[in-house]
Design a protein around this motif. Structure first.
Motif, mmCIF file in Angstrom:
data_model
loop_
_atom_site.group_PDB
_atom_site.id
_atom_site.type_symbol
_atom_site.label_atom_id
_atom_site.label_comp_id
_atom_site.label_asym_id
_atom_site.label_seq_id
_atom_site.Cartn_x
_atom_site.Cartn_y
_atom_site.Cartn_z
ATOM 1 N N LEU A 123 0.846 -1.197 0.000
ATOM 2 C CA LEU A 123 0.000 0.000 0.000
ATOM 3 C C LEU A 123 0.878 1.242 0.000
ATOM 4 O O LEU A 123 1.655 1.457 0.930
ATOM 5 C CB LEU A 123 -0.912 -0.008 1.225
ATOM 6 N N TRP A 124 0.757 2.056 -1.042
ATOM 7 C CA TRP A 124 1.588 3.240 -1.224
ATOM 8 C C TRP A 124 0.836 4.499 -0.857
ATOM 9 O O TRP A 124 -0.368 4.592 -1.043
ATOM 10 C CB TRP A 124 2.039 3.340 -2.680
ATOM 11 N N GLY A 125 1.564 5.509 -0.400
ATOM 12 C CA GLY A 125 0.996 6.840 -0.161
ATOM 13 C C GLY A 125 -0.139 6.806 0.850
ATOM 14 O O GLY A 125 -0.033 6.189 1.907
ATOM 15 N N ASN A 126 -1.248 7.459 0.506
ATOM 16 C CA ASN A 126 -2.401 7.520 1.416
ATOM 17 C C ASN A 126 -2.996 6.150 1.689
ATOM 18 O O ASN A 126 -3.607 5.939 2.735
ATOM 19 C CB ASN A 126 -3.462 8.476 0.879
ATOM 20 N N ASP A 127 -2.836 5.214 0.750
ATOM 21 C CA ASP A 127 -3.339 3.857 0.979
ATOM 22 C C ASP A 127 -2.656 3.201 2.179
ATOM 23 O O ASP A 127 -3.225 2.320 2.807
ATOM 24 C CB ASP A 127 -3.135 2.975 -0.251
#
Length: 191
Positions: A123-127
């Motif tokens: 899961l990248w960034g805001n995820d």
């Protein structure tokens, strides 16, 4: 443009028709958008962002049937699956040098399994904050729509992007139960 990716793509056709741009202009906008995200954006995701920025309704992707983990092949761009959460790892923060300067980012891994195999959801960034926001934990059932698959050092990885949709699922049938982990006091350690 001969054999253009843009002309063959439904989102590209809608952007060209709405904006009046030439295909070359759209190609340049795609490259610019991908550079803006330090290369972490797929062409399709960049296309959908450009469409949204120009007031064009998002492309309604067909949510295909969920794929069992053993059938996921590296390089797929629209993986849809449902699996049991085995472990939610801590969020890691990093900085990356890009041509535009240094940028901060975050990533979190979630180990999932179904009856046929296992994968690491990246899961990248805001995820990366999503698991905490929804209370994702060991034994939760995760549904993932639109992930990109990649063969990592520890097996199959399913990477989120701006177009990925994550949700908790009440459907548990066909998924293995994650056994409780009971430790004796001698197995405990600080940290």
């Amino acid at each position: 443009m001969e054999g253009s990716f843009v002309a063959a793509d439904e989102s590209g056709e809608r952007i060209l028709a709405t904006t009046g741009w030439a295909e070359r202009t759209l190609e340049e906008q795609l490259e610019k958008k991908q550079d803006e995200f330090a290369g972490l954006l797929t062409r399709q995701d960049a296309m959908e962002l450009i469409a949204r920025e120009n007031g064009i309704a998002a492309n309604k992707r067909e949510e295909k049937a969920t794929t069992v983990l053993s059938d996921v092949k590296p390089g797929e761009q629209q993986v849809c699956t449902r699996a049991r959460v085995w472990h939610v790892f801590a969020t890691k923060h990093f900085s990356k040098k890009t041509p535009a300067g240094e940028r901060e980012g975050k990533v979190r891994n979630v180990l999932v399994k179904d009856a046929t195999g296992e994968a690491t959801v990246v899961l990248w960034g805001n995820d990366a904050e999503w698991p905490q926001a929804v209370g994702l934990h060991r034994n939760s059932v995760l549904e993932l729509f639109g992930a990109a698959s990649k063969l990592g050092t520890r097996g199959m990885e399913l990477h989120s992007s701006l177009a990925t949709r994550l949700s908790l699922s009440p459907k548990e049938e066909g998924l293995p139960a994650c056994p409780a982990k009971i430790l004796s006091p001698t197995e405990l350690s600080e940290g």
